[in-house]
Design an enzyme around this catalytic site. Sequence first.
Site, PDB file in Angstrom:
ATOM      1  N   CYS A   1       6.801  -0.373   6.441  1.00 15.88           N
ATOM      2  CA  CYS A   1       6.307   0.812   5.742  1.00 15.88           C
ATOM      3  C   CYS A   1       7.397   1.302   4.794  1.00 15.88           C
ATOM      4  O   CYS A   1       8.566   1.344   5.174  1.00 15.88           O
ATOM      5  CB  CYS A   1       5.978   1.893   6.766  1.00 15.88           C
ATOM      6  SG  CYS A   1       5.403   3.434   6.037  1.00 15.88           S
ATOM      7  N   LEU A   2       7.010   1.683   3.585  1.00 17.26           N
ATOM      8  CA  LEU A   2       7.994   2.174   2.615  1.00 17.26           C
ATOM      9  C   LEU A   2       8.665   3.460   3.107  1.00 17.26           C
ATOM     10  O   LEU A   2       9.759   3.786   2.653  1.00 17.26           O
ATOM     11  CB  LEU A   2       7.326   2.413   1.255  1.00 17.26           C
ATOM     12  CG  LEU A   2       6.795   1.149   0.553  1.00 17.26           C
ATOM     13  CD1 LEU A   2       6.028   1.522  -0.710  1.00 17.26           C
ATOM     14  CD2 LEU A   2       7.927   0.179   0.230  1.00 17.26           C
TER      15      LEU A   2
ATOM     16  N   GLN B   1       2.884  10.088   1.660  1.00 22.46           N
ATOM     17  CA  GLN B   1       4.202   9.456   1.486  1.00 22.46           C
ATOM     18  C   GLN B   1       4.913   9.940   0.227  1.00 22.46           C
ATOM     19  O   GLN B   1       6.125   9.781   0.105  1.00 22.46           O
ATOM     20  CB  GLN B   1       4.065   7.929   1.427  1.00 22.46           C
ATOM     21  CG  GLN B   1       3.637   7.313   2.752  1.00 22.46           C
ATOM     22  CD  GLN B   1       3.577   5.808   2.650  1.00 22.46           C
ATOM     23  OE1 GLN B   1       2.567   5.252   2.222  1.00 22.46           O
ATOM     24  NE2 GLN B   1       4.659   5.137   2.989  1.00 22.46           N
TER      25      GLN B   1
ATOM     26  N   HIS C   1      -3.335   0.619   8.144  1.00 25.82           N
ATOM     27  CA  HIS C   1      -2.028   1.279   8.071  1.00 25.82           C
ATOM     28  C   HIS C   1      -2.081   2.505   7.144  1.00 25.82           C
ATOM     29  O   HIS C   1      -1.632   3.593   7.510  1.00 25.82           O
ATOM     30  CB  HIS C   1      -1.009   0.246   7.559  1.00 25.82           C
ATOM     31  CG  HIS C   1       0.374   0.763   7.329  1.00 25.82           C
ATOM     32  ND1 HIS C   1       1.472   0.271   8.009  1.00 25.82           N
ATOM     33  CD2 HIS C   1       0.858   1.713   6.483  1.00 25.82           C
ATOM     34  CE1 HIS C   1       2.561   0.912   7.590  1.00 25.82           C
ATOM     35  NE2 HIS C   1       2.214   1.787   6.662  1.00 25.82           N
ATOM     36  N   GLU C   2      -2.654   2.313   5.954  1.00 30.08           N
ATOM     37  CA  GLU C   2      -2.659   3.411   4.967  1.00 30.08           C
ATOM     38  C   GLU C   2      -3.605   4.539   5.380  1.00 30.08           C
ATOM     39  O   GLU C   2      -3.291   5.718   5.184  1.00 30.08           O
ATOM     40  CB  GLU C   2      -3.038   2.884   3.577  1.00 30.08           C
ATOM     41  CG  GLU C   2      -2.117   1.806   3.002  1.00 30.08           C
ATOM     42  CD  GLU C   2      -0.634   2.162   3.032  1.00 30.08           C
ATOM     43  OE1 GLU C   2      -0.290   3.355   2.985  1.00 30.08           O
ATOM     44  OE2 GLU C   2       0.187   1.226   3.130  1.00 30.08           O
TER      45      GLU C   2
ATOM     46  N   HIS D   1      -1.998   6.812   7.749  1.00 29.23           N
ATOM     47  CA  HIS D   1      -1.067   7.764   7.114  1.00 29.23           C
ATOM     48  C   HIS D   1      -1.773   9.091   6.812  1.00 29.23           C
ATOM     49  O   HIS D   1      -1.152  10.157   6.850  1.00 29.23           O
ATOM     50  CB  HIS D   1      -0.554   7.207   5.775  1.00 29.23           C
ATOM     51  CG  HIS D   1       0.717   6.407   5.872  1.00 29.23           C
ATOM     52  ND1 HIS D   1       1.902   6.932   6.331  1.00 29.23           N
ATOM     53  CD2 HIS D   1       0.986   5.123   5.535  1.00 29.23           C
ATOM     54  CE1 HIS D   1       2.849   5.999   6.278  1.00 29.23           C
ATOM     55  NE2 HIS D   1       2.321   4.896   5.802  1.00 29.23           N
TER      56      HIS D   1
ATOM     57  N   GLY E   1       0.825  -1.202   0.000  1.00 26.58           N
ATOM     58  CA  GLY E   1       0.000   0.000   0.000  1.00 26.58           C
ATOM     59  C   GLY E   1       0.859   1.250   0.000  1.00 26.58           C
ATOM     60  O   GLY E   1       2.056   1.199   0.311  1.00 26.58           O
TER      61      GLY E   1
HETATM   62 NI    NI Z   1       3.271   3.085   5.422  1.00 31.71          NI
END
Ligand code: NI
Length: 162
Positions: free
Chosen positions: A88-89, A51, A130-131, A134, A46
Site C-alpha cells: 500500500c502506498l 490516502q 484493497h481500495e 480504504h 490503486g
Molecule cells: Ni492502499
Amino acid sequence: MALRTILTEGEDTLYRKSREVVKFDDRLHELLDDMAETMNQANGVGLAAPQVGILRRVVVVHTGEEVLEIINPEILETSGEQDGLEGCLSIPGRYGLVKRPMKVKIRAQDRNGEWYEAEGEGLIARAFCHEIEHLDGILYNKRAYKMLTQQELEEYYEEEDE
Ligand code: NI
C-alpha cells in the site's frame, strides 16, 4: 493536474469512513485527475481518496490499460480465492500476505455520475478489494495474515522466481 501528498500509516484520516459523493462537479474531476497522476507517479496499482486526505468514496485503479475511476463503489459478486503479496502506498516499504477473491465484480459511478459495472481478476480484483476497504478506514495490514520482514520478502520473491 497536481500531485497530492499521500498520507501514511498513523494519520487519523486513513482510519475514518469516507462519505458518498453527491456532486459530480469540477472539483471531483480535479480530484480524480490528481489521484491518477499521484498513483502513476508512485507506481501504484490503486489509490483511494482518504490516502490523499479526502474522505469521499473515490478510488482510482490502474488496470494495465487505463485508469478506472470508481466512485461510490459496491462489490456485487466475488468468486474464487487468491493468496499473495499486497502492499500500500500508505505503508511504504512493507508487504504482507493477504487472501482475496480471485474475481470481483463491482458497480460504481463514473466522473459524470453514470453507473457502470466492472469485473476484475487477479491483481485487479485484489486492488478493487484493497481500495474499497480504504473507504471504510481499513488498511490491508489489518487483513494480512502475515506481514513480511525484509528477509521474508526476499525469500518470497526467490520462491516466486523458481
Ligand atoms: Ni492502499
